[in-house]
Design an enzyme around this catalytic site. Sequence first.
Site, PDB file in Angstrom:
ATOM      1  N   ASP A  44       0.814  -1.211   0.000  1.00 32.00           N
ATOM      2  CA  ASP A  44       0.000   0.000   0.000  1.00 32.00           C
ATOM      3  C   ASP A  44       0.850   1.266   0.000  1.00 32.00           C
ATOM      4  OD1 ASP A  44       0.897  -0.555   2.610  1.00 32.00           O
ATOM      5  OD2 ASP A  44      -1.096  -0.933   3.394  1.00 32.00           O
TER       6      ASP A  44
ATOM      7  N   HIS B  65      -7.401  -4.721   9.945  1.00 29.72           N
ATOM      8  CA  HIS B  65      -7.079  -4.518   8.524  1.00 29.72           C
ATOM      9  C   HIS B  65      -5.787  -5.239   8.139  1.00 29.72           C
ATOM     10  CE1 HIS B  65      -4.793  -0.412   9.252  1.00 29.72           C
ATOM     11  NE2 HIS B  65      -3.945  -1.412   9.279  1.00 29.72           N
TER      12      HIS B  65
HETATM   13  C1  F6R Z   1       1.441  -1.437   6.188  1.00 32.78           C
HETATM   14  C2  F6R Z   1       0.131  -2.071   6.252  1.00 32.78           C
HETATM   15  C3  F6R Z   1      -0.672  -2.121   7.502  1.00 32.78           C
HETATM   16  C4  F6R Z   1       0.137  -2.388   8.765  1.00 32.78           C
HETATM   17  C5  F6R Z   1      -0.760  -2.374   9.997  1.00 32.78           C
HETATM   18  C6  F6R Z   1       0.011  -2.576  11.269  1.00 32.78           C
HETATM   19  O1  F6R Z   1       1.987  -1.555   4.889  1.00 32.78           O
HETATM   20  O2  F6R Z   1      -0.302  -2.545   5.250  1.00 32.78           O
HETATM   21  O3  F6R Z   1      -1.667  -3.113   7.364  1.00 32.78           O
HETATM   22  O4  F6R Z   1       0.792  -3.616   8.651  1.00 32.78           O
HETATM   23  O5  F6R Z   1      -1.435  -1.146  10.063  1.00 32.78           O
HETATM   24  O6  F6R Z   1       0.859  -1.478  11.464  1.00 32.78           O
HETATM   25  P1  F6R Z   1       1.897  -1.432  12.683  1.00 32.78           P
HETATM   26  O7  F6R Z   1       2.927  -2.449  12.401  1.00 32.78           O
HETATM   27  O8  F6R Z   1       2.432  -0.018  12.639  1.00 32.78           O
HETATM   28  O9  F6R Z   1       1.113  -1.724  13.910  1.00 32.78           O
END
Ligand code: F6R
Length: 246
Positions: free
Chosen positions: A71, A141
């Site tokens: 993304d 998500h």
């Molecule tokens: C990032 C992505 C998101 C993150 C998710 C968790 O490319 O696609 O789905 O993996 O928001 O983010 P963190 O690791 O910051 O908790």
Amino acid sequence: MMTKPEFRVFPTAQATTHAVAAHLAAALKQHPALRLGLATGNTFVPVYAALVDLYRAGGFSFAQSMSFNLDEYIGLPPEHPASFGAYMRRHFFDHVDMPAGKGRLPIVEGDIDQACQDYEAAIAASGGIDLQVLGIGRNGHIGFNEPGSAFDSRTRQIDLAPSTLEANQGDFPPTESVPPSAVTMGIGTILDAREIVLVANGASKAEALRAAFLAQPSTDCPASALQSHGRVLVFCDEAAAEKLDR
Ligand code: F6R
């Protein structure tokens, strides 16, 4: 057919991180032309650092591999430090030997719908993603597929959920808000990967993991779509695994 994911639970986030990096390094050793699906976010900062350390120690290379990121925000200049492109250069691309242009992110300028179709076509033309890494949002998500996303969705533009805007505000200076929209690979795109490695650390991810893997699949928790995939490995620490009935 529903297959249980394989859970690999570690005492600490650090141990999880090292296990994920070792798993990726082993996959590259076995298949130097690996097509990787990559993620950003806080979870992956130490994972990339550990993977770069292993790369520097030798024994494998990214020279024949390629990658597709999940993304990218819409509306940030590519050099903005909070863009996922800048993140990937800072934490990974600038430190390994993957040839320039082989590490791709969704295009978020110009005709975005066309760019999304082109991204899908590029993934397909590469032969498809062999190993997709994923984090998970507190709202379940994956990529930026927010709750309500269809399980057969493809790469597209999406509005970010309020909880995502809040969770990611820390990546921006206080005077700047998180962009309200992004381009994300779809859940269908993610499910096409041959192997999926989901990484989650910390108590703030415990409820999302429970909803993803113990509840009935529902678009309320996008990650629950992974229950229909035949090869999902979940690497997590004990805090994130707290609500999993193991
Ligand atoms: C990032 C992505 C998101 C993150 C998710 C968790 O490319 O696609 O789905 O993996 O928001 O983010 P963190 O690791 O910051 O908790």
